[in-house]
Design an enzyme around this catalytic site. Structure first.
Site, short mmCIF file in Angstrom:
data_model
loop_
_atom_site.label_atom_id
_atom_site.label_comp_id
_atom_site.label_asym_id
_atom_site.label_seq_id
_atom_site.Cartn_x
_atom_site.Cartn_y
_atom_site.Cartn_z
N SER A 126 0.83 -1.21 0.00
CA SER A 126 0.00 0.00 0.00
C SER A 126 0.86 1.25 0.00
CB SER A 126 -0.87 0.00 1.26
OG SER A 126 -1.50 1.24 1.42
N TYR A 150 -1.44 -0.89 10.57
CA TYR A 150 -1.66 -1.53 9.27
C TYR A 150 -0.49 -1.26 8.33
CZ TYR A 150 -3.42 -1.83 4.48
OH TYR A 150 -3.55 -2.10 3.14
N LYS A 154 2.47 -3.85 6.55
CA LYS A 154 2.80 -3.95 5.12
C LYS A 154 4.30 -3.77 4.91
CE LYS A 154 -1.17 -4.79 3.23
NZ LYS A 154 -1.38 -6.07 2.56
P1 NAD Z 1 -10.72 -7.26 1.23
O1 NAD Z 1 -10.88 -7.30 2.71
O2 NAD Z 1 -11.92 -7.04 0.39
O3 NAD Z 1 -10.01 -8.60 0.73
C1 NAD Z 1 -9.10 -9.32 1.52
C2 NAD Z 1 -9.53 -10.78 1.48
O4 NAD Z 1 -8.64 -11.53 2.31
C3 NAD Z 1 -10.94 -10.99 2.02
O5 NAD Z 1 -11.69 -11.78 1.11
C4 NAD Z 1 -10.73 -11.73 3.33
O6 NAD Z 1 -11.79 -12.61 3.65
C5 NAD Z 1 -9.42 -12.45 3.07
N1 NAD Z 1 -8.69 -12.77 4.27
C6 NAD Z 1 -8.49 -12.02 5.37
N2 NAD Z 1 -7.77 -12.69 6.27
C7 NAD Z 1 -7.49 -13.90 5.73
C8 NAD Z 1 -6.78 -15.05 6.17
N3 NAD Z 1 -6.21 -15.07 7.40
N4 NAD Z 1 -6.70 -16.12 5.37
C9 NAD Z 1 -7.28 -16.11 4.14
N5 NAD Z 1 -7.97 -15.06 3.67
C10 NAD Z 1 -8.07 -13.96 4.45
O7 NAD Z 1 -9.62 -6.16 0.92
P2 NAD Z 1 -9.12 -5.59 -0.48
O8 NAD Z 1 -9.49 -4.16 -0.53
O9 NAD Z 1 -9.50 -6.48 -1.57
O10 NAD Z 1 -7.55 -5.65 -0.25
C11 NAD Z 1 -6.75 -6.71 -0.77
C12 NAD Z 1 -5.29 -6.44 -0.39
O11 NAD Z 1 -4.90 -5.18 -0.91
C13 NAD Z 1 -5.06 -6.37 1.12
O12 NAD Z 1 -3.83 -7.01 1.40
C14 NAD Z 1 -4.98 -4.89 1.39
O13 NAD Z 1 -4.19 -4.62 2.52
C15 NAD Z 1 -4.34 -4.38 0.11
N6 NAD Z 1 -4.63 -2.97 -0.17
C16 NAD Z 1 -5.94 -2.56 -0.26
C17 NAD Z 1 -6.21 -1.19 -0.49
C18 NAD Z 1 -7.62 -0.70 -0.58
O14 NAD Z 1 -7.81 0.52 -0.49
N7 NAD Z 1 -8.61 -1.53 -0.76
C19 NAD Z 1 -5.14 -0.28 -0.64
C20 NAD Z 1 -3.84 -0.75 -0.57
C21 NAD Z 1 -3.59 -2.10 -0.33
N1 UFG Z 2 -12.78 11.10 3.54
C1 UFG Z 2 -13.74 11.97 4.03
N2 UFG Z 2 -14.85 11.45 4.60
C2 UFG Z 2 -15.05 10.10 4.73
C3 UFG Z 2 -14.06 9.21 4.23
C4 UFG Z 2 -12.94 9.75 3.63
O1 UFG Z 2 -13.58 13.19 3.94
O2 UFG Z 2 -16.07 9.70 5.30
C5 UFG Z 2 -11.57 11.65 2.90
C6 UFG Z 2 -10.31 11.32 3.65
O3 UFG Z 2 -10.06 12.23 4.68
C7 UFG Z 2 -9.27 11.35 2.52
C8 UFG Z 2 -10.07 10.87 1.31
O4 UFG Z 2 -11.44 11.06 1.63
O5 UFG Z 2 -8.86 12.66 2.29
C9 UFG Z 2 -9.86 9.40 0.99
O6 UFG Z 2 -10.11 8.63 2.16
P1 UFG Z 2 -10.18 7.03 2.12
O7 UFG Z 2 -10.51 6.57 3.50
O8 UFG Z 2 -11.06 6.61 1.01
O9 UFG Z 2 -8.71 6.61 1.70
P2 UFG Z 2 -7.32 6.84 2.46
O10 UFG Z 2 -6.41 7.51 1.51
O11 UFG Z 2 -7.48 7.47 3.78
O12 UFG Z 2 -6.87 5.34 2.75
C10 UFG Z 2 -6.68 4.42 1.69
C11 UFG Z 2 -6.94 3.00 2.20
C12 UFG Z 2 -5.91 2.61 3.21
C13 UFG Z 2 -4.55 2.81 2.66
C14 UFG Z 2 -4.37 4.20 2.10
C15 UFG Z 2 -3.07 4.29 1.35
O13 UFG Z 2 -8.20 2.93 2.83
O14 UFG Z 2 -6.08 1.24 3.53
O15 UFG Z 2 -5.40 4.50 1.18
O16 UFG Z 2 -2.85 5.56 0.87
F1 UFG Z 2 -3.64 2.59 3.64
#
Ligand code: NAD
Ligand code: UFG
Length: 336
Positions: A126, A150, A154
């Protein structure tokens, strides 16, 4: 025969889009997921989009014995490791769970992969590892300073993978630092389905426009950004999924370990996202300004040049398509 690719967390938001993309690119995806944050109801939809059966093993990525069985039962060519816990706020309250799933889970996976002789790995990291970067756009060699449990989990896994690869033999590892994934598959049949009130901006806008929540609280209007609201690099989940396949193909010709930003390369403010979403759904989003959210940063967007130079990847879709696809998913129910 098609290469079989294991997607851990393949039932989740990002993993499910990767599974569909893999099938469309001619691979045979296999899912491992414990459904901690997803539902088996996604599976028939994945198979419908993939146009093929998608084997799913219900199991925990921390369970080496379960992983050994997966590698025994399937001829896995590479692993895309998406399984993990990802809620920034919750990670401060449950550090043990976050280190266990994210760090111990990655160690267990690497152990089972090594035993099975499967050495190609794409890891979901991330942009949060950067914290608030000093210079923008942020490139991969910028200092890292995650400001949450978190983010630190990572970074620990990233460091582990950078230590693992040179120890050999033949590890091929791509660490992908996602910026802000958003949007849904254009079919509207799979998307992000958070439980309860979403923390992230785009899924929350979906639920507000859908009538489930009354209004958006905009966290801060005094950030040092052009309109005072937070700026992020929103990346269509389809572009992100394509990036994984491009990275995997790159690994087939490149041993070792490398880190890549996956982002568009430009930032949008909260107000700009709200305006784009209103255009997409044709509704007004009620909003109010609220205090800054703990741990938030002002502005971050990627320098995605390395991914482009190394494997020809570039985000093709913009904010309007993110909002239109997210809204199509929401309008169809937005859950499983
Ligand atoms: P998500 O929660 O939708 O998907 C993660 C999946 O992993 C889920 O289906 C969950 O059931 C499964 N899981 C959790 N713990 C587990 C375990 N112990 N064993 C097997 N499966 C398990 O999240 P996502 O948004 O799809 O994120 C996927 C990956 O991308 C994550 O590693 C997350 O940290 C990373 N990531 C997500 C974002 C974002 O904004 N969504 C940003 C940066 C990185
Ligand atoms: N925001 C609001 N109101 C809300 C939710 C979000 O104003 O109810 C704003 C936040 O302050 C930020 C922007 O919208 O300025 C985006 O917020 P998100 O929560 O959608 O995303 P973030 O950038 O805070 O976080 C995301 C993922 C994290 C990851 C990060 C990496 O959720 O898991 O990006 O940059 F770590």
């Amino acid at each position: 025969m098609a290469d079989t690719i294991l997607v851990t967390g393949g039932a989740g938001y990002i993993g499910s889009h990767i599974v569909v993309e893999l099938a469309q690119a001619g691979y045979a995806p296999v899912v491992l997921d414990n459904f901690a944050n997803s539902s088996p109801a996604v599976l028939p939809r994945l198979e419908a989009l993939a146009g093929r059966r998608v084997p799913c093993i219900e199991g925990d990525v921390r369970d080496v014995a379960a992983l050994r069985r997966v590698f025994h039962d399937h001829a896995i060519a590479a692993v895309i490791h998406c399984a993990g816990l990802k809620a920034v706020g919750e990670s401060g309250e449950r550090p043990l769970a976050y280190y266990d799933v994210n760090v111990a889970g990655s160690l267990a996976l690497a152990e089972a992969m090594g035993e099975a002789g499967v050495t190609t790995l794409v890891f979901s990291s991330s942009a949060t590892v950067y914290g608030q970067p000093e210079r923008l756009p942020v490139a991969e060699d910028a200092p890292v300073a995650p400001n949450s449990v978190y983010g630190r989990t990572k970074l620990v896994v990233e460091d582990f993978l950078r230590d693992l690869a040179p120890a050999g033999p033949n590890w091929r590892i791509a660490i992908l630092r996602y910026f802000n994934p958003a949007g849904a598959h254009p079919s509207g049949t799979i998307g992000e389905a958070p439980l309860g009130r979403p923390n992230n901006l785009v899924p929350l806008l979906c639920r507000i426009a859908g009538g489930e929540f009354a209004e958006l609280s905009i966290f801060g209007r005094d950030w040092p950004t052009p309109d005072g609201t937070g700026v992020r690099d929103y990346l269509h989940v389809q572009d992100l999924a394509e990036g994984h396949i491009a990275a995997m193909k790159y690994l087939a010709r490149t041993p070792g370990v490398a880190t890549f930003n996956l982002g568009v390369g430009r930032g949008f403010s909260v107000l700009e996202v709200v305006a784009a979403f209103e255009r997409a759904c044709g509704r007004t989003i009620p909003r109010q300004f609220a205090p800054r959210r703990a741990g938030d940063i002002a502005c971050v967007y990627a320098d995605p040049a390395r991914a482009n130079a190394s494997f020809g990847w570039r985000a093709a879709r913009g904010l309007d398509s993110i909002c239109a696809d997210a809204w199509r998913w929401q309008a169809g129910g937005g859950k499983y």
